[in-house]
Design a protein around this motif. Structure first.
Motif, PDB file in Angstrom:
ATOM      1  N   GLU A  68       0.837  -1.211   0.000  1.00 17.36           N
ATOM      2  CA  GLU A  68       0.000   0.000   0.000  1.00 17.36           C
ATOM      3  C   GLU A  68       0.866   1.254   0.000  1.00 17.36           C
ATOM      4  O   GLU A  68       0.549   2.238  -0.673  1.00 17.36           O
ATOM      5  CB  GLU A  68      -0.955  -0.017   1.189  1.00 17.36           C
ATOM      6  CG  GLU A  68      -2.071  -1.030   1.014  1.00 17.36           C
ATOM      7  CD  GLU A  68      -2.963  -1.191   2.233  1.00 17.36           C
ATOM      8  OE1 GLU A  68      -2.529  -0.853   3.365  1.00 17.36           O
ATOM      9  OE2 GLU A  68      -4.103  -1.670   2.053  1.00 17.36           O
ATOM     10  N   ILE A  91      -0.911  -6.203  -4.237  1.00 20.96           N
ATOM     11  CA  ILE A  91      -1.872  -5.975  -3.153  1.00 20.96           C
ATOM     12  C   ILE A  91      -2.989  -7.016  -3.242  1.00 20.96           C
ATOM     13  O   ILE A  91      -3.397  -7.606  -2.233  1.00 20.96           O
ATOM     14  CB  ILE A  91      -2.442  -4.542  -3.197  1.00 20.96           C
ATOM     15  CG1 ILE A  91      -1.338  -3.531  -2.849  1.00 20.96           C
ATOM     16  CG2 ILE A  91      -3.629  -4.392  -2.243  1.00 20.96           C
ATOM     17  CD1 ILE A  91      -1.731  -2.079  -3.087  1.00 20.96           C
ATOM     18  N   TYR A 107      -8.710  -4.966  -6.515  1.00 17.83           N
ATOM     19  CA  TYR A 107      -7.353  -4.608  -6.955  1.00 17.83           C
ATOM     20  C   TYR A 107      -6.965  -5.345  -8.232  1.00 17.83           C
ATOM     21  O   TYR A 107      -6.357  -4.754  -9.142  1.00 17.83           O
ATOM     22  CB  TYR A 107      -6.332  -4.879  -5.848  1.00 17.83           C
ATOM     23  CG  TYR A 107      -6.251  -3.737  -4.872  1.00 17.83           C
ATOM     24  CD1 TYR A 107      -5.510  -2.601  -5.159  1.00 17.83           C
ATOM     25  CD2 TYR A 107      -6.943  -3.787  -3.670  1.00 17.83           C
ATOM     26  CE1 TYR A 107      -5.442  -1.538  -4.269  1.00 17.83           C
ATOM     27  CE2 TYR A 107      -6.882  -2.732  -2.763  1.00 17.83           C
ATOM     28  CZ  TYR A 107      -6.133  -1.610  -3.078  1.00 17.83           C
ATOM     29  OH  TYR A 107      -6.079  -0.557  -2.192  1.00 17.83           O
TER      30      TYR A 107
END
Length: 176
Positions: A68, A91, A107
């Protein structure tokens, strides 16, 4: 900064050999240099690679935090879409391992959207990752659809043939 790039490269070699402790130590050194030099590109690469090392060591919360941070750095400095998609993929993989499937799909789908738009050769990887998450959620039909699309793409692109074995295995698992 040249020294830090050498640290990142050496860390990659250690990581590929499964020597995660020296890999992490080298990446921490590169991060310190990147922070001291205010080099967001170096930081994004080193932090993202450290996230991969954390994931491989089973330190999923640390892996997620690193990835992140790498994405935030990438967004801050306007890196290439390919780099952003790769970080989003990382991620998504961590979130999948944490059992956070809805977030993982988000994601992976964002990475897929970027990769399709930029004709990135990793489109098949994103399709396969989405198929894997869907399979883990029990959506066999959805998983098969994404895995077949990945296989069709791989079959048309000779440079991706090494990826094909994984896709065949995933498709076989989905069809069982």
């Amino acid at each position: 900064v040249g020294e830090a790039n050498t640290f990142v490269n050496m860390a990659s070699v250690y990581g590929q050999r499964g020597d995660y402790d020296p890999s992490a130590a080298l990446l921490e050194q590169a991060i310190a240099i990147g922070e001291a030099e205010h080099d967001a590109g170096l930081l994004a690469a080193a932090v993202g690679n450290l996230g991969i090392v954390h994931r491989l060591r089973g330190e999923l919360d640390l892996a997620l935090a690193s990835q992140e941070r790498a994405l935030a750095l990438a967004d801050q400095m306007g890196v290439t879409d390919e780099r952003r998609a790769s970080t989003m993929n990382n991620i998504g993989v961590v979130l999948m391992q944490l059992g956070r499937f809805r977030e993982s799909l988000d994601y992976h789908r964002r990475a897929l959207e970027i990769r399709r738009r930029t004709d990135d050769p990793q489109v098949a990887s994103s399709l396969g990752n989405i198929g894997t998450v869907l399979l883990m959620q029990g959506d066999t039909e959805g998983a098969v659809r994404y895995e077949r699309e990945a296989l069709a793409l791989v079959e048309r692109r000779p440079e991706l043939h090494t990826f094909m074995a994984r896709q065949h295995a995933m498709l076989g698992q989905a069809l069982q």
